[in-house]
Design an enzyme around this catalytic site. Sequence first.
Site, PDB file in Angstrom:
ATOM      1  N   GLU A 203       5.443 -98.589-125.045  1.00  0.00           N
ATOM      2  CA  GLU A 203       6.176 -97.395-124.638  1.00  0.00           C
ATOM      3  C   GLU A 203       5.440 -96.703-123.497  1.00  0.00           C
ATOM      4  O   GLU A 203       4.266 -96.352-123.633  1.00  0.00           O
ATOM      5  CB  GLU A 203       6.276 -96.403-125.799  1.00  0.00           C
ATOM      6  CG  GLU A 203       7.118 -96.895-126.952  1.00  0.00           C
ATOM      7  CD  GLU A 203       7.080 -95.947-128.147  1.00  0.00           C
ATOM      8  OE1 GLU A 203       7.865 -96.166-129.074  1.00  0.00           O
ATOM      9  OE2 GLU A 203       6.256 -94.995-128.146  1.00  0.00           O
TER      10      GLU A 203
ATOM     11  N   ARG B   4       1.394 -91.448-120.661  1.00  0.00           N
ATOM     12  CA  ARG B   4       0.469 -92.238-121.463  1.00  0.00           C
ATOM     13  C   ARG B   4       1.229 -93.443-121.967  1.00  0.00           C
ATOM     14  O   ARG B   4       2.452 -93.528-121.830  1.00  0.00           O
ATOM     15  CB  ARG B   4      -0.081 -91.424-122.639  1.00  0.00           C
ATOM     16  CG  ARG B   4       0.959 -91.135-123.713  1.00  0.00           C
ATOM     17  CD  ARG B   4       0.370 -90.335-124.864  1.00  0.00           C
ATOM     18  NE  ARG B   4      -0.492 -91.132-125.711  1.00  0.00           N
ATOM     19  CZ  ARG B   4      -0.111 -91.685-126.869  1.00  0.00           C
ATOM     20  NH1 ARG B   4       1.122 -91.550-127.300  1.00  0.00           N
ATOM     21  NH2 ARG B   4      -0.943 -92.389-127.593  1.00  0.00           N
TER      22      ARG B   4
ATOM     23  N   ASN C 123       1.919 -96.098-125.376  1.00  0.00           N
ATOM     24  CA  ASN C 123       1.743 -96.361-126.795  1.00  0.00           C
ATOM     25  C   ASN C 123       2.275 -97.774-127.022  1.00  0.00           C
ATOM     26  O   ASN C 123       2.953 -98.336-126.158  1.00  0.00           O
ATOM     27  CB  ASN C 123       2.501 -95.331-127.628  1.00  0.00           C
ATOM     28  CG  ASN C 123       2.014 -95.320-129.073  1.00  0.00           C
ATOM     29  OD1 ASN C 123       1.041 -95.981-129.417  1.00  0.00           O
ATOM     30  ND2 ASN C 123       2.722 -94.590-129.915  1.00  0.00           N
TER      31      ASN C 123
ATOM     32  N   TYR D 118       0.376 -99.344-140.313  1.00  0.00           N
ATOM     33  CA  TYR D 118       1.293 -98.342-139.772  1.00  0.00           C
ATOM     34  C   TYR D 118       2.219 -98.958-138.728  1.00  0.00           C
ATOM     35  O   TYR D 118       3.408 -98.648-138.669  1.00  0.00           O
ATOM     36  CB  TYR D 118       0.484 -97.195-139.156  1.00  0.00           C
ATOM     37  CG  TYR D 118       1.337 -96.204-138.410  1.00  0.00           C
ATOM     38  CD1 TYR D 118       2.266 -95.418-139.088  1.00  0.00           C
ATOM     39  CD2 TYR D 118       1.229 -96.050-137.029  1.00  0.00           C
ATOM     40  CE1 TYR D 118       3.062 -94.508-138.408  1.00  0.00           C
ATOM     41  CE2 TYR D 118       2.016 -95.152-136.342  1.00  0.00           C
ATOM     42  CZ  TYR D 118       2.930 -94.381-137.045  1.00  0.00           C
ATOM     43  OH  TYR D 118       3.716 -93.491-136.364  1.00  0.00           O
ATOM     44  N   LYS D 119       1.698 -99.844-137.916  1.00  0.00           N
ATOM     45  CA  LYS D 119       2.506-100.461-136.872  1.00  0.00           C
ATOM     46  C   LYS D 119       3.371-101.599-137.417  1.00  0.00           C
ATOM     47  O   LYS D 119       4.140-102.205-136.671  1.00  0.00           O
ATOM     48  CB  LYS D 119       1.617-100.935-135.712  1.00  0.00           C
ATOM     49  CG  LYS D 119       1.026 -99.754-134.905  1.00  0.00           C
ATOM     50  CD  LYS D 119       0.103-100.219-133.807  1.00  0.00           C
ATOM     51  CE  LYS D 119      -0.603 -99.045-133.101  1.00  0.00           C
ATOM     52  NZ  LYS D 119       0.290 -98.219-132.281  1.00  0.00           N
TER      53      LYS D 119
ATOM     54  N   TYR E  94      -7.127 -94.710-131.027  1.00  0.00           N
ATOM     55  CA  TYR E  94      -6.390 -93.573-130.478  1.00  0.00           C
ATOM     56  C   TYR E  94      -7.261 -92.786-129.515  1.00  0.00           C
ATOM     57  O   TYR E  94      -8.463 -92.638-129.712  1.00  0.00           O
ATOM     58  CB  TYR E  94      -5.993 -92.600-131.583  1.00  0.00           C
ATOM     59  CG  TYR E  94      -4.972 -93.103-132.551  1.00  0.00           C
ATOM     60  CD1 TYR E  94      -3.755 -93.600-132.100  1.00  0.00           C
ATOM     61  CD2 TYR E  94      -5.211 -93.046-133.913  1.00  0.00           C
ATOM     62  CE1 TYR E  94      -2.802 -94.029-133.001  1.00  0.00           C
ATOM     63  CE2 TYR E  94      -4.264 -93.472-134.821  1.00  0.00           C
ATOM     64  CZ  TYR E  94      -3.058 -93.969-134.364  1.00  0.00           C
ATOM     65  OH  TYR E  94      -2.131 -94.380-135.245  1.00  0.00           O
TER      66      TYR E  94
ATOM     67  N   HIS F 100       4.774 -85.741-136.292  1.00  0.00           N
ATOM     68  CA  HIS F 100       3.668 -86.703-136.224  1.00  0.00           C
ATOM     69  C   HIS F 100       2.981 -86.923-137.575  1.00  0.00           C
ATOM     70  O   HIS F 100       2.022 -87.698-137.663  1.00  0.00           O
ATOM     71  CB  HIS F 100       2.616 -86.255-135.205  1.00  0.00           C
ATOM     72  CG  HIS F 100       3.017 -86.550-133.794  1.00  0.00           C
ATOM     73  ND1 HIS F 100       3.235 -85.569-132.856  1.00  0.00           N
ATOM     74  CD2 HIS F 100       3.268 -87.724-133.162  1.00  0.00           C
ATOM     75  CE1 HIS F 100       3.592 -86.123-131.707  1.00  0.00           C
ATOM     76  NE2 HIS F 100       3.624 -87.429-131.874  1.00  0.00           N
TER      77      HIS F 100
END
Lengths: 356, 328
Positions: A265, A223, A225, A316-317, A37, A193
């Site tokens: 994204e 940005r 993601n 998480y993904k 991140y 979040h």
Amino acid sequence: MSIQFNKETFRDDYSFHNSERAIKRFPFPFHEDSYMYAVNMEQHQGGPKDSVYEMRFDVDEHYVAEMQDRAQVLADDPLRCQSLPHMTLAGWDLLELIMVSKSEDYPEFFELQRDGLYWRWINKPLGIDDSFTFLDESTLPYGPMEYICRQTQGDFCVLDQRDEMLWMDAGMVTTQADWSLDFDIGMNFFEWHAPVPLAHEMGIFKRALKFLLNIQQGTPARRLNWTMTVNPLLDTSPENYHKWGIQKTSLTPENIGGKQFLRVELQTFFRLPRSNALVFPIRCYLIAFEDIVSVPKWGRRLHRVIRDLPVELATYKGFIDNRPMMLDYLSEYDDGLPTSPGVWPELDTEPSLQAV
Amino acid sequence: MNTTTKPSGSGAQKMDVIVEAVTPLNDLVTRFDFKRANGEDFPTFSGGAHTVIEMQDGDRVRLNPYSLMSDPVQTASYSISVRRDDEGRGGSLFMHNHVKVGDRMRLSTPVNLFCLDLRAKKHIFVAGGIGITPFLGMIAQLERTQGRWELHYSGRSRALASYAEQLTRQHGSKVHIYFDDQSQTIDIDGLLSGQPLGSHLYVCGPAGMISWVLGRAADSAWPSDSVHSEEFLAPQSGEPFQVRLCQSDKTIEVGAHESLLEAIERAGVAAPYLCRGGACGQCETTVLEYDGEFQHRDHWLEDAEHASGKKIMPCVSRFVGKTLVLDR
């Protein structure tokens, strides 16, 4: 520039596909051979010609099919589009921003005629020609945000700004990576979040919020993601997890190249002038593993990123169980050669794949 | 997407403008109207927004924020009202004494740090003196969207209460005017107690008035997030002092009548800023080393941060002492 709009689906037979051009301009998200991140923001003031960064709202070959898929999702679940009562002005702001941007950036597809508050909007790919009164909801078939978001690729979160905080008070969300507008509506930036691992401890969200609160008129930001999706599904929502979650188990070494998609994204941020709200468009791009590895640099790099990703992030993904199979496939396209810095495909300069 | 970008360099984007009209309203306040040099319309904005005006005063560049007071929908021109401050550092005097019709100047795109809360069932505005200006844009916005509002505006005298007559003429009983020289004062407790649930209160004016209204609102148990205020601080003069800018490898002198931020800019170092009035937080700067005392004047840093000696807001705060080293 002319675009041939694909006839394709994001459900059932999954006929979604990327042309050669779409592969080359894919927003590959990794600028080096590892990922962690960062508040990786930059100004959204154009980009290289024909890249997805060039225009304020990128329109590509998937436009018409994506809008058809969106209409289907909304018909099945109207709660994908919500706007709290105080957000109507922000909806008009968004409609104005998109109509002005698209008519300037794609005059062959979109036309906006304005005579004071009397506007006419022509959307040729979708066959729309509507005249209406700006700021008068009764003259449009939908509320302003819903009207324009039904005609624009990507999800839209419209964030109210109050008390040094952003609030998820309106949006249209049909192509999301496993989060729910209906669940998050009315939440503040830290609340929506909350499920993200590691980043809170790193102070990422505090810094990101500070940056976002200070985005000003005329200086939008962007940005990237990313995550992983099995089958080219736009709608990977929690509401429909029972339909798509199970598909993650359908991956085999034989079908993974065409069935496993990298989902990227392109997130942009614009200050909305009349309401002082912030709009956060989240545009989803999908690419099959077999198309990624057709770019040698991307094939090498994706293998290294996925291999070295912390367990928390792979969990998480949502691809921790499939990671070994992904690595088996991707390792075939990593010959160990160094990669050049940056995200671009560098097809002319990067060496082709050596025997592994 | 290779690089991590910081918030846009210095301030908001700039627009070239031409002074279209200079209209003295009374002994203290003059209105300035601008049109864009390229003939285009200005960007629209939200009520309460301000612009930073760039004044070329000899070889000195002055940057002062002023509230936009025109109707946000009328974008052919922008208007600001400037109160002359004879004791100030000279920005308002420059506007009053030197700016004339036809002059070319630069304005920033609008920035809003004093926005309407659009959830409000009713908006209650309390203005003192030149603090009336942000409310003019807010009122225009609410009139177009059928918002519910009332204004309580106190000025020194009938002659000095800019726009009071016009507001009363246009909006009648929504507007309540109070003149100090007639000993008229706002019945703040009565005002705060008689409001429907979901009302929001906005205050702009002199520091004393703001703290009085905020204090009474807190005592009356108004929720703090229903109360909003804006006070642009003008940087104050003080003793000159020396600063070391570590990143830029420069040592600079801050003059008696310039701010630390202005001195940093004069040295050719691009520092971030937006409001230049101690409110937005954009110019927050890390202190690496100091031997002396800070004169913090901003509304941004917490008390603990002021006491820590680790942060300074160079737009309004100063320093007295031997050594000050900044991470800039």
